[in-house]
Design an enzyme around this catalytic site. Structure first.
Site, PDB file in Angstrom:
ATOM      1  CD  GLU A   1       0.730   6.684  -2.920  1.00 35.44           C
ATOM      2  OE1 GLU A   1       2.302   6.468  -2.445  1.00 35.44           O
ATOM      3  OE2 GLU A   1      -0.098   5.627  -2.808  1.00 35.44           O
TER       4      GLU A   1
ATOM      5  CG  MET B   1      -3.206   6.174   1.652  1.00 32.27           C
ATOM      6  SD  MET B   1      -1.915   6.288  -0.400  1.00 32.27           S
ATOM      7  CE  MET B   1      -1.725   8.269  -0.382  1.00 32.27           C
TER       8      MET B   1
ATOM      9  CE1 TYR C   1      -1.503   3.133   3.243  1.00 28.39           C
ATOM     10  CE2 TYR C   1      -3.902   2.173   4.603  1.00 28.39           C
ATOM     11  CZ  TYR C   1      -3.052   2.480   3.846  1.00 28.39           C
ATOM     12  OH  TYR C   1      -4.044   2.680   2.576  1.00 28.39           O
ATOM     13  CG  ASP C   2       3.060   2.443   4.714  1.00 34.46           C
ATOM     14  OD1 ASP C   2       3.300   1.748   5.256  1.00 34.46           O
ATOM     15  OD2 ASP C   2       3.295   2.424   3.160  1.00 34.46           O
TER      16      ASP C   2
END
Length: 430
Positions: free
Chosen positions: A180, A248, A250-251
């Site tokens: 990340e 991913m 989300y967020d």
């Protein structure tokens, strides 16, 4: 050595922990696909055994409905060495009978045997042969060293050798890389090389074990859904080495924004899952390699009138500011809302003026229908400790299984690890 060259026992030892991949990354022909049905995956975070008291025995309650477990996280040292982040939790702690898959007290011994979570996960794999376990490396906390390691051939080789050695030692089915995030094209190019060498080393280890007739050891990646991040990746080059892309999803919204937003909407928001899926497909990633991430948590906003409104601060949260475990939601006094055009849900408490964005079972089910309609690979949860009890009608794993469970992945896991450092793994816990 070449990934397709013959391997011997001497090539896989503690001194030379994994076969090195050559620059040609020759591929070994393995029988069958990496998956043969819908993936239902979830992250198991090793630190959740402490305050949250979520153990492998809790995971076992829904092992029939899960196909893949991603064990979070191994960390990376500056020289490229991949190491366990909590050796006590992972391989050392002898667990009592009530926390053991076989119901037998684990006893510390004089031999070199694996204990802790990885022993229990191996026992779980023996019981549920469809369940695959991968070691996830990096994550938000331990991605700092990725760029320098991926760019350096020697450090990259240390990363690959030590990661594959860990997979082989503790009896896992693959490697999950969670970087990340790469910041530019140079880092994206280094990432491709890292994946190529990891793929070749996993294949070489499998060939060395004379298991090329068995399912291939998995290589997966956790990847972003924000365009600013994924458009930097060389996705078409990555996909030839990667079995599963865990999106991913989300967020999308949080305390970094000026207004309240939906953190995991599928459509019609500035950041949304459908846009990411379409972009990954356009970049050349096959649909069945794309697995949509689902949050098992909510993000809270304080002093607000709701979606797209200004806010001031974030609430205390379950364990940290602004974040709530799904099993605590909706909070008492809050009303739950759903927008099926966006595939988003949330709760709002008008007295506290508190907005929390999270996925309800209704939205999870709709997202799984989206996965089926678009022929995607399946669904993934971050992370499993926050779900409700399996017998609770709002359990999210059940919500996914109710839609995808008619044809889940049944590719078998691995149980034979002849070069593991641990005696009980080599002997298959006999």
């Amino acid at each position: 050595m070449s990934a397709s060259a013959p391997a011997t026992e001497q090539q896989f030892t503690n001194d030379n922990p994994a076969p090195a991949a050559d620059s040609n990354n020759n591929q070994i022909p393995f029988n069958g696909p990496a998956t043969n049905g819908s993936i239902i995956a979830g992250y198991f975070a090793n630190w959740k055994i402490y305050e949250r008291k979520y153990n492998v025995t809790d995971l076992a309650l829904q092992a029939e409905k899960l196909t893949h477990i991603l064990y979070a996280f191994a960390k990376i040292e500056e020289n490229g060495q991949v190491v366990l982040s909590d050796a006590w939790a992972d391989v050392e702690q002898p667990l009592p009978a009530d926390l053991a898959i076989n119901g037998v007290d684990d006893v510390a011994d004089q031999g070199e045997n694996v204990h802790g979570n990885f022993k229990q996960l191996y026992l779980l794999k023996q019981k549920y042969r469809h369940l695959k376990i991968s070691l996830s490396v990096g994550g938000a906390s331990w991605s700092t060293n990725f760029a320098a390691i991926a760019a350096d051939p020697a450090k990259r080789q240390t990363f690959v050798q030590s990661a594959v050695k860990l997979v082989a030692d503790v009896g896992l089915d693959g490697l999950d890389i969670d970087w990340e995030f790469p910041n530019d094209d140079n880092e994206a190019a280094s990432y491709v090389q890292l994946l190529a060498e990891a793929r070749a080393a996993l294949d070489a280890y499998q060939q060395q074990c004379q298991q090329v007739d068995q399912p291939r050891f998995l290589l997966s990646v956790a990847v972003p859904c924000g365009p600013d991040n994924y458009r930097k990746l060389r996705l078409s080059e990555m996909q030839q080495y990667v079995d599963i892309f865990y999106l991913m999803a989300y967020d999308y919204a949080g305390s970094w924004d000026n207004v309240c937003g939906h953190q995991a909407a599928c459509y019609n928001c500035p950041l949304n899952t459908n846009q990411a899926v379409n972009d990954y497909l356009a970049a050349g990633v096959p649909s069945q390699k794309l697995v949509v991430g689902l949050p098992m948590y909510g993000r809270g906003f304080s002093n607000t009138d709701g979606p797209q409104c200004a806010y001031q601060g974030v609430p205390q949260g379950t364990w940290e500011a602004g974040l709530f475990d799904y099993n605590c939601l909706p909070k008492p006094g809050a009303t739950e809302y759903t927008d099926m055009e966006k595939l988003a849900s949330w709760s709002y408490d008008p007295n506290l003026r508190e907005f929390i964005t999270y996925d309800t079972p209704e939205v999870i089910s709709a997202k799984c229908n989206y996965i089926k309609q678009n022929n995607l690979g399946g669904a993934m949860f971050w992370e499993l400790s926050a779900d409700r009890h399996p017998e609770d009608p709002r359990n999210l794993v059940n919500a996914v299984y109710n839609v995808l469970g008619d044809q889940t992945d049944t590719v078998s896991n691995h149980l034979q690890y002849p070069y593991s450092r641990y005696e009980n793994v080599r002997s298959q816990m006999a």
